[in-house]
Write a protein that holds these residues in place. Structure first.
Motif, mmCIF file in Angstrom:
data_model
loop_
_atom_site.group_PDB
_atom_site.id
_atom_site.type_symbol
_atom_site.label_atom_id
_atom_site.label_comp_id
_atom_site.label_asym_id
_atom_site.label_seq_id
_atom_site.Cartn_x
_atom_site.Cartn_y
_atom_site.Cartn_z
ATOM 1 N N THR A 175 35.028 -25.900 -19.826
ATOM 2 C CA THR A 175 35.076 -24.436 -19.747
ATOM 3 C C THR A 175 33.790 -23.872 -19.161
ATOM 4 O O THR A 175 33.791 -22.821 -18.524
ATOM 5 C CB THR A 175 35.296 -23.840 -21.150
ATOM 6 N N ASN A 176 32.676 -24.566 -19.368
ATOM 7 C CA ASN A 176 31.390 -24.133 -18.803
ATOM 8 C C ASN A 176 30.600 -25.377 -18.431
ATOM 9 O O ASN A 176 30.323 -26.224 -19.277
ATOM 10 C CB ASN A 176 30.612 -23.282 -19.809
ATOM 11 N N GLN A 177 30.265 -25.476 -17.176
ATOM 12 C CA GLN A 177 29.512 -26.630 -16.681
ATOM 13 C C GLN A 177 28.261 -26.134 -15.965
ATOM 14 O O GLN A 177 28.349 -25.255 -15.107
ATOM 15 C CB GLN A 177 30.384 -27.461 -15.737
ATOM 16 N N VAL A 178 27.106 -26.672 -16.326
ATOM 17 C CA VAL A 178 25.834 -26.206 -15.793
ATOM 18 C C VAL A 178 25.162 -27.340 -15.024
ATOM 19 O O VAL A 178 25.054 -28.462 -15.524
ATOM 20 C CB VAL A 178 24.904 -25.725 -16.919
ATOM 21 N N GLU A 179 24.710 -27.020 -13.813
ATOM 22 C CA GLU A 179 23.928 -27.969 -13.023
ATOM 23 C C GLU A 179 22.461 -27.535 -13.087
ATOM 24 O O GLU A 179 22.122 -26.392 -12.772
ATOM 25 C CB GLU A 179 24.414 -27.995 -11.573
ATOM 26 N N ILE A 180 21.611 -28.446 -13.515
ATOM 27 C CA ILE A 180 20.211 -28.111 -13.776
ATOM 28 C C ILE A 180 19.327 -28.733 -12.700
ATOM 29 O O ILE A 180 19.421 -29.937 -12.422
ATOM 30 C CB ILE A 180 19.791 -28.621 -15.170
ATOM 31 N N SER A 181 18.469 -27.895 -12.107
ATOM 32 C CA SER A 181 17.492 -28.340 -11.113
ATOM 33 C C SER A 181 16.102 -27.928 -11.574
ATOM 34 O O SER A 181 15.941 -27.264 -12.603
ATOM 35 C CB SER A 181 17.793 -27.730 -9.739
ATOM 36 N N SER A 182 15.103 -28.296 -10.810
ATOM 37 C CA SER A 182 13.727 -27.921 -11.115
ATOM 38 C C SER A 182 13.265 -26.823 -10.163
ATOM 39 O O SER A 182 13.529 -26.888 -8.957
ATOM 40 C CB SER A 182 12.800 -29.141 -10.987
ATOM 41 N N GLU A 183 12.596 -25.805 -10.717
ATOM 42 C CA GLU A 183 12.034 -24.749 -9.891
ATOM 43 C C GLU A 183 10.685 -25.150 -9.306
ATOM 44 O O GLU A 183 10.127 -24.435 -8.474
ATOM 45 C CB GLU A 183 11.869 -23.469 -10.707
ATOM 46 N N ASP A 200 4.683 -21.680 -14.859
ATOM 47 C CA ASP A 200 4.903 -22.954 -14.175
ATOM 48 C C ASP A 200 4.611 -24.129 -15.109
ATOM 49 O O ASP A 200 5.322 -25.142 -15.072
ATOM 50 C CB ASP A 200 4.016 -23.050 -12.933
ATOM 51 N N LEU A 201 3.579 -23.973 -15.937
ATOM 52 C CA LEU A 201 3.258 -25.044 -16.881
ATOM 53 C C LEU A 201 4.406 -25.239 -17.871
ATOM 54 O O LEU A 201 4.770 -26.379 -18.206
ATOM 55 C CB LEU A 201 1.968 -24.720 -17.620
ATOM 56 N N GLU A 202 4.997 -24.125 -18.319
ATOM 57 C CA GLU A 202 6.142 -24.229 -19.221
ATOM 58 C C GLU A 202 7.346 -24.858 -18.517
ATOM 59 O O GLU A 202 8.111 -25.610 -19.126
ATOM 60 C CB GLU A 202 6.522 -22.841 -19.736
ATOM 61 N N ARG A 203 7.497 -24.568 -17.224
ATOM 62 C CA ARG A 203 8.646 -25.078 -16.479
ATOM 63 C C ARG A 203 8.519 -26.555 -16.131
ATOM 64 O O ARG A 203 9.483 -27.144 -15.617
ATOM 65 C CB ARG A 203 8.841 -24.275 -15.201
ATOM 66 N N THR A 204 7.383 -27.146 -16.388
ATOM 67 C CA THR A 204 7.303 -28.604 -16.223
ATOM 68 C C THR A 204 8.164 -29.304 -17.263
ATOM 69 O O THR A 204 8.486 -30.482 -17.117
ATOM 70 C CB THR A 204 5.851 -29.087 -16.349
ATOM 71 N N ILE A 211 9.811 -38.144 -7.248
ATOM 72 C CA ILE A 211 9.207 -36.899 -6.766
ATOM 73 C C ILE A 211 10.304 -35.861 -6.597
ATOM 74 O O ILE A 211 11.295 -36.110 -5.902
ATOM 75 C CB ILE A 211 8.459 -37.108 -5.445
ATOM 76 N N VAL A 212 10.119 -34.721 -7.246
ATOM 77 C CA VAL A 212 11.085 -33.633 -7.164
ATOM 78 C C VAL A 212 10.537 -32.577 -6.224
ATOM 79 O O VAL A 212 9.398 -32.124 -6.395
ATOM 80 C CB VAL A 212 11.352 -33.026 -8.554
ATOM 81 N N ALA A 213 11.306 -32.205 -5.230
ATOM 82 C CA ALA A 213 10.884 -31.193 -4.254
ATOM 83 C C ALA A 213 11.741 -29.948 -4.431
ATOM 84 O O ALA A 213 12.955 -29.987 -4.213
ATOM 85 C CB ALA A 213 11.014 -31.737 -2.838
ATOM 86 N N ALA A 214 11.105 -28.859 -4.863
ATOM 87 C CA ALA A 214 11.822 -27.594 -5.035
ATOM 88 C C ALA A 214 12.006 -26.942 -3.671
ATOM 89 O O ALA A 214 11.092 -26.884 -2.860
ATOM 90 C CB ALA A 214 11.040 -26.669 -5.956
ATOM 91 N N SER A 215 13.240 -26.496 -3.413
ATOM 92 C CA SER A 215 13.547 -25.847 -2.133
ATOM 93 C C SER A 215 14.727 -24.916 -2.352
ATOM 94 O O SER A 215 15.160 -24.684 -3.481
ATOM 95 C CB SER A 215 13.876 -26.905 -1.073
ATOM 96 N N LEU A 216 15.251 -24.367 -1.239
ATOM 97 C CA LEU A 216 16.409 -23.488 -1.361
ATOM 98 C C LEU A 216 17.618 -24.243 -1.893
ATOM 99 O O LEU A 216 18.490 -23.674 -2.531
ATOM 100 C CB LEU A 216 16.736 -22.860 -0.002
ATOM 101 N N GLN A 217 17.676 -25.546 -1.621
ATOM 102 C CA GLN A 217 18.759 -26.388 -2.131
ATOM 103 C C GLN A 217 18.158 -27.539 -2.926
ATOM 104 O O GLN A 217 18.144 -28.690 -2.486
ATOM 105 C CB GLN A 217 19.618 -26.916 -0.976
#
Length: 393
Positions: free
Chosen positions: A74-82, A195-199, A219-225
């Motif tokens: 019913t609810n599906q969330v895709e999680i990325s890094s900012e 940003d420190l909290e978002r780590t 290595i995580v690269a934050a981008s538009l996608q």
């Protein structure tokens, strides 16, 4: 010259030849007569067509619409890094149950912690600059006050008063600038602390991890996608079936109708469902226009999993204890050369067995389930049999 014995011999042979020819003629005649007799007897004994009939009966008729689709949470969330950074640790795996706020993974914090310290230092410097600018302003206001008093006494010139006033204004502007720099430094510190909290990547919902797509050291690269790191489904005990309903059937489908569906994993079991949503946006699949429908599913036993292919059967209407005839009877029409009597009946009809012959009966029909059709009006009873096909005897 031939003798008497030779003449008699020749005449005897000729007689025997004529007798053999008469025997052949007699045999041929007998064969012809036998064939004619057999044909006459066969034609005389040949019967009419064999009617294949089925009885008229009372039954429950359920009209349905069939559609296929996929089981979804019913609810599906895709999680990325900012943030961009190096993954320090991953704390969950596929199929793990998580709670809202639970830590899923952490990025390397050192660069972000240094940014926070830098922001704190900038604030301290900005606060000192504000204090200095405020002291200068106090001094300038005091000098302007003295100059104003001396001007009133005539011991100071107008030029001195103007200069003191200008110094006071400059000090006020410096204080305003210092306070603005302090506000900027505070904002930058807020960003650095955020940003420190978002780590720390945390779950936004209670649910189950469907997929983990990250490993420590990555290595995580934050981008538009930004890449999806985790996919989490909320409460798999309540799921939904997303189906495509053909445009020819959508007019019979309504929110609240009951349905059942099967999946390949449990093809011997039917699961109950109910329509909770109908879409208006058309979707064209292989040239066929369809509309989205969502069925609510109770999955307390957790047998169903996201992504399963399902075939749903939606009950659109039903009639109990209806007088019904087979649909094949409505489609049957006897050939013209075997119809017992000409008929001018138009509309829907069936052919009822009447002794050795059949007769047409006009009908007004109702609900159909694809196999049988409800009879609303017509001279039929449960004792009648209707023709569904014809075979030759």
């Amino acid at each position: 010259m031939a003798t008497k014995d030779e003449v008699e011999t020749v005449l005897g042979r000729a007689g025997r030849g004529r007798r053999r020819k008469r025997g052949v003629y007699v045999l041929a005649a007998l064969l012809i007569v036998g064939a004619v007799v057999w044909a006459v007897v066969s034609f005389t004994n040949r019967s009419g067509p064999e009617w294949i009939a089925e009885p008229v009966a009372r039954t429950d008729i359920v009209a349905t619409v069939t559609a296929t689709g996929y089981v979804q949470p019913t609810n599906q969330v895709e999680i990325s890094s900012e943030l961009s950074g190096v993954v320090d640790e991953v704390l969950v795996d596929d199929a793990d149950t998580v709670e809202e706020g639970e830590v899923l993974m952490r990025l390397d914090r050192r660069r972000f912690a240094a940014a926070v310290k830098q922001g704190q230092a900038q604030i301290a410097a900005a606060e000192a600059a504000v204090d200095e600018a405020r002291a200068i302003l106090d001094e300038a206001e005091l000098a302007l006050s003295r100059t104003t008093t001396l001007l009133d006494r005539g011991t100071a010139s107008i030029e001195q008063h103007v200069s003191a006033s200008t110094q006071r204004d400059r000090a006020a502007a410096s204080l305003a600038s210092a306070e603005a720099r302090l506000s900027l430094a505070e904002a930058e510190l807020d960003i650095a602390e955020t940003d420190l909290e978002r780590t720390c990547i945390c779950s936004p919902i209670d649910g189950v991890v469907l997929e983990r797509s990250v490993e420590p050291g990555q290595i995580v690269a934050a981008s538009l996608q930004s890449p999806v790191l985790f996919t989490i489904a909320e409460d798999l005990s309540r799921m939904e079936l997303d189906i495509d309903v053909d445009e020819s059937d959508i007019g019979r489908v309504e929110v609240g109708q009951s349905a059942t569906f099967v999946v390949d994993a449990f093809d011997d079991r039917e699961f109950p469902a109910r329509i909770s949503e109908l879409g208006y946006m058309p979707r064209t699949i292989d040239g066929i226009v369809t509309y989205r429908a969502v069925l609510a599913i109770d999955n307390e036993d957790r047998l169903l999993r996201p992504g399963m292919t399902a075939t749903a059967r939606i009950v659109t209407s039903e009639v109990g204890d209806a007088l019904a005839v087979p649909n094949a009877a409505l489609r049957f029409t006897p050939p013209v050369d075997v119809i017992p009597e000409p008929t001018e009946i138009t509309g829907r009809r069936v052919w009822v067995v009447d002794g050795e012959t059949i007769r047409p009966v006009p009908l007004r029909t109702g609900l159909s389930d694809g196999e049988v059709t409800e009879v609303l009006e017509g001279d039929l009873s449960e004792e009648d049999s209707v023709v569904v096909d014809m075979g030759a005897r």
